[in-house]
Every structure is written in C-alpha cells, then in structure tokens.
Design a protein around this motif. Sequence first.
Motif, PDB file in Angstrom:
ATOM      1  N   ASP A 142       1.016  -1.238  -0.041  1.00 27.71           N
ATOM      2  CA  ASP A 142       0.079   0.241   0.047  1.00 27.71           C
ATOM      3  C   ASP A 142       0.843   1.196   0.182  1.00 27.71           C
ATOM      4  OD1 ASP A 142      -0.551   1.117   3.335  1.00 27.71           O
ATOM      5  OD2 ASP A 142       0.417  -0.869   3.044  1.00 27.71           O
ATOM      6  N   GLU A 143       1.913   1.413   0.796  1.00 29.38           N
ATOM      7  CA  GLU A 143       2.802   2.580   0.970  1.00 29.38           C
ATOM      8  C   GLU A 143       3.592   2.695  -0.329  1.00 29.38           C
ATOM      9  OE1 GLU A 143       2.185   4.607   2.914  1.00 29.38           O
ATOM     10  OE2 GLU A 143       1.436   3.801   4.706  1.00 29.38           O
ATOM     11  N   GLY A 144       4.134   1.677  -0.863  1.00 22.75           N
ATOM     12  CA  GLY A 144       5.099   1.687  -1.805  1.00 22.75           C
ATOM     13  C   GLY A 144       4.315   2.153  -3.305  1.00 22.75           C
TER      14      GLY A 144
ATOM     15  N   ARG B 192       9.261  14.190  -3.034  1.00 17.97           N
ATOM     16  CA  ARG B 192      10.229  13.573  -1.918  1.00 17.97           C
ATOM     17  C   ARG B 192      10.762  12.270  -2.545  1.00 17.97           C
ATOM     18  NH1 ARG B 192       7.761  12.885   3.648  1.00 17.97           N
ATOM     19  NH2 ARG B 192       9.877  12.074   3.817  1.00 17.97           N
ATOM     20  N   ARG B 193       9.854  11.455  -3.144  1.00 18.37           N
ATOM     21  CA  ARG B 193      10.100  10.080  -3.341  1.00 18.37           C
ATOM     22  C   ARG B 193       9.564   9.773  -4.944  1.00 18.37           C
ATOM     23  NH1 ARG B 193       8.521   9.087   2.223  1.00 18.37           N
ATOM     24  NH2 ARG B 193      10.326   8.729   3.480  1.00 18.37           N
TER      25      ARG B 193
ATOM     26  N   GLY C 267      10.676   4.507   6.086  1.00 15.14           N
ATOM     27  CA  GLY C 267      10.315   5.371   4.991  1.00 15.14           C
ATOM     28  C   GLY C 267      10.940   5.038   3.729  1.00 15.14           C
ATOM     29  N   ASN C 268      12.347   4.818   3.721  1.00 13.70           N
ATOM     30  CA  ASN C 268      12.899   4.267   2.525  1.00 13.70           C
ATOM     31  C   ASN C 268      12.589   3.059   2.041  1.00 13.70           C
ATOM     32  OD1 ASN C 268      14.817   6.532   2.166  1.00 13.70           O
ATOM     33  ND2 ASN C 268      16.007   5.796   3.910  1.00 13.70           N
ATOM     34  N   ASN C 269      12.386   2.111   3.099  1.00 14.69           N
ATOM     35  CA  ASN C 269      12.057   0.632   2.571  1.00 14.69           C
ATOM     36  C   ASN C 269      10.548   0.481   2.094  1.00 14.69           C
ATOM     37  OD1 ASN C 269      10.907  -2.187   3.400  1.00 14.69           O
ATOM     38  ND2 ASN C 269      13.027  -2.270   3.308  1.00 14.69           N
ATOM     39  N   ALA C 270       9.549   0.968   2.809  1.00 23.28           N
ATOM     40  CA  ALA C 270       8.012   0.839   2.487  1.00 23.28           C
ATOM     41  C   ALA C 270       7.642   1.660   1.441  1.00 23.28           C
ATOM     42  CB  ALA C 270       7.533   0.897   3.582  1.00 23.28           C
ATOM     43  N   TYR C 271       8.123   3.028   1.577  1.00 19.10           N
ATOM     44  CA  TYR C 271       7.923   4.002   0.598  1.00 19.10           C
ATOM     45  C   TYR C 271       8.466   4.409  -0.483  1.00 19.10           C
ATOM     46  CZ  TYR C 271       4.896   5.543   4.604  1.00 19.10           C
ATOM     47  OH  TYR C 271       3.956   5.582   5.764  1.00 19.10           O
ATOM     48  N   GLY C 272      10.141   4.827  -0.260  1.00 18.88           N
ATOM     49  CA  GLY C 272      10.752   5.460  -0.982  1.00 18.88           C
ATOM     50  C   GLY C 272      11.138   4.212  -2.234  1.00 18.88           C
TER      51      GLY C 272
ATOM     52  N   ALA D   4      11.353   1.929  -7.673  1.00 18.61           N
ATOM     53  CA  ALA D   4      11.445   0.687  -8.504  1.00 18.61           C
ATOM     54  C   ALA D   4      10.184   0.773  -9.411  1.00 18.61           C
ATOM     55  CB  ALA D   4      11.265  -0.439  -7.746  1.00 18.61           C
ATOM     56  N   LEU D   5       8.974   1.040  -9.047  1.00 18.07           N
ATOM     57  CA  LEU D   5       7.866   0.879  -9.907  1.00 18.07           C
ATOM     58  C   LEU D   5       8.106   2.161 -11.111  1.00 18.07           C
ATOM     59  CD1 LEU D   5       4.926   0.166  -7.350  1.00 18.07           C
ATOM     60  CD2 LEU D   5       6.022  -1.207  -9.140  1.00 18.07           C
ATOM     61  N   ASN D   6       8.642   3.380 -10.476  1.00 17.16           N
ATOM     62  CA  ASN D   6       8.895   4.514 -11.551  1.00 17.16           C
ATOM     63  C   ASN D   6       9.708   3.692 -12.531  1.00 17.16           C
ATOM     64  OD1 ASN D   6       8.686   7.110 -12.570  1.00 17.16           O
ATOM     65  ND2 ASN D   6      10.656   7.572 -11.772  1.00 17.16           N
ATOM     66  N   ILE D   7      10.864   3.191 -12.435  1.00 15.75           N
ATOM     67  CA  ILE D   7      11.959   2.662 -13.239  1.00 15.75           C
ATOM     68  C   ILE D   7      11.238   1.671 -14.112  1.00 15.75           C
ATOM     69  CG2 ILE D   7      13.854   1.308 -13.340  1.00 15.75           C
ATOM     70  CD1 ILE D   7      14.960   2.808 -10.798  1.00 15.75           C
TER      71      ILE D   7
END
Length: 799
Positions: free
Chosen positions: A459-461, A481-482, A511-516, A521-524
Amino acid sequence: MRFIILFTAFFALISTANAQALQQTKAGGEDKFRQLDEDWPTPTETRLASGAPGPDYWQQEVDYDIKVELNEADRSASGSESIRYKNNSPHTLSYLWLQLDQNRFKENSLDNLSRTDTDNDRISYYAVRRAQALKDLDGGYKISNVKTKKGAALNYKIYDTNMRIELPRPLKPGASFEFSLDFDFNIYENRTIGGRAGYECFEKEDEDDNCIFLMAQWYPRLHAYSDYEGWHNKVFLGSGEFTLEFGDYHVELTVPDDHIISSTGVLQNAKRVLNPTQLERYQSVKSAEAPMFIVTPEEARENEKTVSEGMSTWVFDAENVRDFAWASSRKFIWDGMNVDQDDISGGKDVLAMSFYPNAAEPLWSAYSTKAVAHTIDVYSRYSFAYPYPTAQSVNGPVGGMEYPMITFNGPRPSKDDDGNLTYSRNTKYGLIGVIIHEVGHIYFPMTVNSDERQWTWMDEGINTFLEFVAEKEWEEDFPARRGEPRDIIGYMKSSNQVPIMTQSDSILQFGNNAYGKPATALNILRETVLGREAFDRAFIEYSQRWKFKRPTPYDFFRTMEEASGTDLDWFWRGWFYSTDHVDISIDKVTEGSVDTLDPDIEKGLERDAKNDEPPSLSIERNRSIETAVDRDPSLLDFYNENDEFSVAEKDRKTFEDKVEGLEDWEKKAVKSDSKYYYVTFSNKGGLVMPLIVEMTFESGKTELVRMPAEIWRRNSKKVTKMFVVDEPIVSIELDPRWETADVDTTNNHFPAKAQPSRLELYKRSSKESLMERFDMKVEPSGLATSVVESDEEDEGGDE
C-alpha cells in the motif's frame, strides 16, 4: 584492434559463451534471471497463475452497527456495537479473532515492552513526556457485555491487542453469526504519545481551550481471515497497519452539539444536526465546481468562544468499506466541492470536503479540497473510478493517515514575527503532497485491500508511486520527495537495510524501505523497463482485478508480467527480494575496424600508426647529430627506398585471389568503413539493470542506445557489447539521465570525467595547529547528562 570476420571464430565464440554459462552455474554462480516460481505460492483456483482472482476466490464479510459517545470533558469514548460476521470461506470456524488496537497504549503492552532505547546518557523531552503520559493515561479498552444476538454470554480471552471469542457452535461455510459488546477507552493526546489518532488541544495564550478529536482504531474490529494465512492475528506493534474485511456500517456518533463531524460514510440526518444556513450550503456544495464554505472561518471562530452543554447525534452509513474513522471539533471550518468523474468508466460524482481550524488558514482553504479533487482525477485514470460518494481531508495532530473516505493531514502555517499566519514553500507543497498521498490510500489499500500488516510496500510503495505521478501532474517542478531514481541512491548503498519483502515490524528504515524504494522501483519499471504504455495497461489490469479484494505480492507480480507480456522475475528478485544496489561501470573501451585484406590499405594504416607514435627521447635528442648514412650515402640500398610497410607484388596477388573467392556479402563486409567499439561493463552493485548508453561522436552528434537487462543473463558480473558506428566516438556516458538509481556515476564515463567539488575554506584553531605540529591525536571524552528536545515521533501514521 584488428580482426577478420570468420564464421569459425563466430561459432567458437558462441560455444564458449554457452560453456561458460553452464560452468558458472555449476560452480555456484548467481543466476539473476532464475525464475521465482519456486519461491512463490503454487497457483490455485483461488489465485490463478495469471495473477487474477480465480473462480474459487472468497473473502469474509463483516457488518457493524455502532453507537458511540464522545465525552469531551474527560476525553474518553464509550460505545456499543453489534457485529454480523458472514463466513464466506469453505472452512468451518470455531472461534473469531478481534483486534483491540487501543490496547497498544497500555503501559504493559507488547509494543511498549518491546521498545528499545539508545545506550547513552541523554534522553529527549519527547521520550520523558511519552513515558509519563502512558503511565498516566490508563490506556486500552474496557470490554464488557460480550454476548450473542439473543443475549447469551460469550466466552472470550484478551491477548494484548487481540481478542478471541469462542463461538457457541461451529460457524459453517455460508453461515452468519451476530454478537455485540460494549467498550470504552481514554483518548490519548497525539502530540504526547504519537500514533494514528488522538486529540489536540489549543491551549496557548492566544488560542481557545478547544480540541480536535481524530478518532481512528476506536472500536473493536474483526481480524481478517484469508485463504493464504487463515486468521491475520499478529499483535499490533505500531508499524504494520491493518488487514480488515469489507462490510456495511451504520454508525451513530454522539458529540457536543456545537461540534462539526467529518466521517467515513454519508451523513444521514443533515437536517437534524446542521442549522438552516449550513444545510443550504451543504446541498449547494454537491454541485459546486470550486470549493465553497459550509462553515466559514468567521463562523468557526465564533463557535469556538463558547462550549455547549448539549449533545447531538450524527448518523452515518457506509457501504462496502473495510474500516470507519471520524473527526470532531467545534473549531472546524468546513468547505467542499463536487468532483465530476464522467470521463472515467463507471465514475460517479464525488463530494470532496475539508475540515480544519483557523490555525490552518490561509493555506487549507486555498489547497486542501482542490488537492483532494486532483488526486481523484489522477488516480482514477491510472487505476479505477473513485468508488465512494465522499473524500475528505481533516487537519489535526496526525501527520498523515488514511481511512475509507476520510484522511488526517497535519501541515499548517506558522506565525511570523508580527504574529500573522504564513506558510513556507515546504509547508505548502508538504500539505499538497500529504493530501495526495492519503487520499490515494483510499484506492490502495482501502479499495485494493492489500495486507498492510505483512507487506507494507503493497500500500505505501504502490501509493507513493502514484503520488509521484499525481504530484508531477499538479506542477512540473513539484518538489516530490520520493519516486525519482536519484533520490534513493543514498539508501540503496546503505548497509542498514532489509529487502522490501520484509514483514512490516522488522523493517529498519521504514520510510526508505516501504515508501521510497518500491515507489522508485515502480517508476523505473514504468519509465525504463516496460515503457509507460505497457506498464499503465498492466497496472490498470491489476487495480481493476483486485479492487474490493485482497491481493498478495505474488498476485501483483504475476499480473504485471502477464498483462505486459514481459518476464520480470529478475526485476522483482533484485529490487524486492535483495539488498543489492545499482552500480554499473564502464571498464574498458576498445576501438576496432574491419581488416580489408588489401595490403596497400593495411600496410598504409600500419605506417600511419607508426608515424603517429611519439619519438623516443633518444631519437629526439639525436636529431641534431650527423649519422653515418648522412656522411656516406653509399650505405643506402633498396631497403631504404622501401620501408617495412611497402607491399610486395606477391602480397598484392594473394589479396586479389582472396577477394575473387569471396561472395558478394563478404566483399561488402571487407570494404566496410564502419567503426567497431567494444565496451566492457561491470556490475559492481549486484543489481542487474538495462544498460543505457549515450555516445557522442566526432561531429558532435549523439546517439542513445538502450540494452535490456537480459544482456546480463549469461554473466551477471561483466559483459562486453559491440557498437557499430559510422564515425569515431569521442565520449560514452552510461545512464545519462540517472534512470536506474546508479549509486556511483563517477565510473559511468569514457573517458573518465573530473568530478566537481566545492572546497570550504576554514581557519584552524590554535589547538588544532598545536596538535598537528606535535602529531597528537584527539581522545574521546565523556558526555554530560542532558535532556534535549527531539523531533522523534511514534512509528504510527504515514510519513
């Protein structure tokens, strides 16, 4: 480099490569492209191999009828609820599990007892204040009158944040069970204890003594029961959020009669709880094309001056939601507008609303409701039409949190030196960003009902990825931010990380693991690996397949592969299952051209190469010396007239015979004047990614070449790629736009590129100068005990 194109050499090269690949695998080399099927659950008729829900898919249903009263004076809530649980599973159940989230705030809860502290002689004001507040709170539920619909007492046992109810008889597939219970609890102060709810009071000398109450996780709720885990009854430790069942809610909220309420669902008794002016505006807002006030700032300010002794009950109904939250305060300004979804398939009008105090002005009236509307517009185009009749943004002490149809968002203006409310650039975009994020959560996971307790990134990512898309559609230079690959490289090269697929309570950098990282990865995946068209089509497929259902990561992975027609196991393995990072370097560049076989041309090239060599130091110094052949020309013979690069007649005849025996395509290859460049890349970070190379030629022309990640399939550590070009290359750059989150760009250039740096001037202290003079070392000193302020916050809530 010189070479001759020969079939035998070509086939030998292929055979060698295959042999090396087999040998590497046999020797224990890591196969980055090994399929993940053996790691994923076996497909069934419940969850298909395609990633879609199968014909046997099922999920439970839970309906609630709740009455609750907010006791403002002692800041507590008390209520009763009737629950109807329908067993849609193929299993017979002998007990039910409920989650009691308020029990987390008991002083002896598993969450509090398992917290750790830093081993030093400093402590923050926040830590002292929180510990004392928990001690004084008497937190957690007081549960009573747990009984069947007919009034028979039910046996139950409470285990921290879990409650098990023994059923009087087994609940068979397709059957329903109804029961009820009473509950009450003390509401905690959010800024003192943290978490996802609580109250905030305005007690500064220039404010009134009123509070905002954000009510979430406020009623005992059924745990989820699923095909892949059974009961989802992990104790709530604060990080992993909630896995819940869909159902219908009828909720009666009794509050002071001068309060305004924002809530999940649709208000059923507006005529009773709103005055005539508010009611007229409330009806008008439903067709408004821009935000308009239902309660104005002036009316809210007037409302804050007195405290009513009466109570009123607001009634809300919500259909097919997985949770219910609300907010209440006499401080609320209230505005709203209509969001038209006519252009979205299946879309219905949505009432977007915001609730906020005067302390949030002038920021909130300018941006909150418009940000809600913008989110619905963007997310609906990339997933599915917003499924509920309302979407709300509420200002309070929670930085950001989401529930069906309602979100809590924290940013507010601050006062300048003259006491006027104003906001910074960061506060403005922080507000817009958090509203997009939280309203986006109404899609993921409030509709696509992923398991937040187990896989936070689902959900977060996923939501942070769509937030990034929506922010860039708000404004081209929106300070997101991300999402940008370059923004995650610091975390990617950090040793303090765990794989994205780690269970929520075990994540180190939340924040980095679950969000950023998953958002990046999905943007790439969208921009670089699949392309927008293929990604968007697959993502819409996933979203629409699983709305109002409970997907697992494997359903997402399989759907994205099946709908895009692309094997992405290497991508999931690298980004989601490992802590590898991207660091690909250009190791070597070799320039080559085809051997023409013509001795005149080849010897001439050799002569030119020899002439281009710099003279040795000895020859340079001897040029002024008269040599023997200078003094006696008779020493010169035919070897002096024909140097080592002269072509003999027999060599020319041999060449003509060779050319005569070549086929036409071979003659064309021999006469080619193309340039051949062999570029060797090494994978230093371990994560295989596409190779994106920009070549700049002698003429100034540039060319961008994209090679898929599969280029690493035979050797995941080092590869060489040949480029055939028409003119000399003067420079090569790898990943010129930072598409892949490469953590070290200093090795991405040929020839190597000087790295810019800013040198800060400083003046050494007399102590430093003395220590340097006598080659002394600094010894560590003890730390004085002190109490310091801290911005530390509880783990709860979105960032």
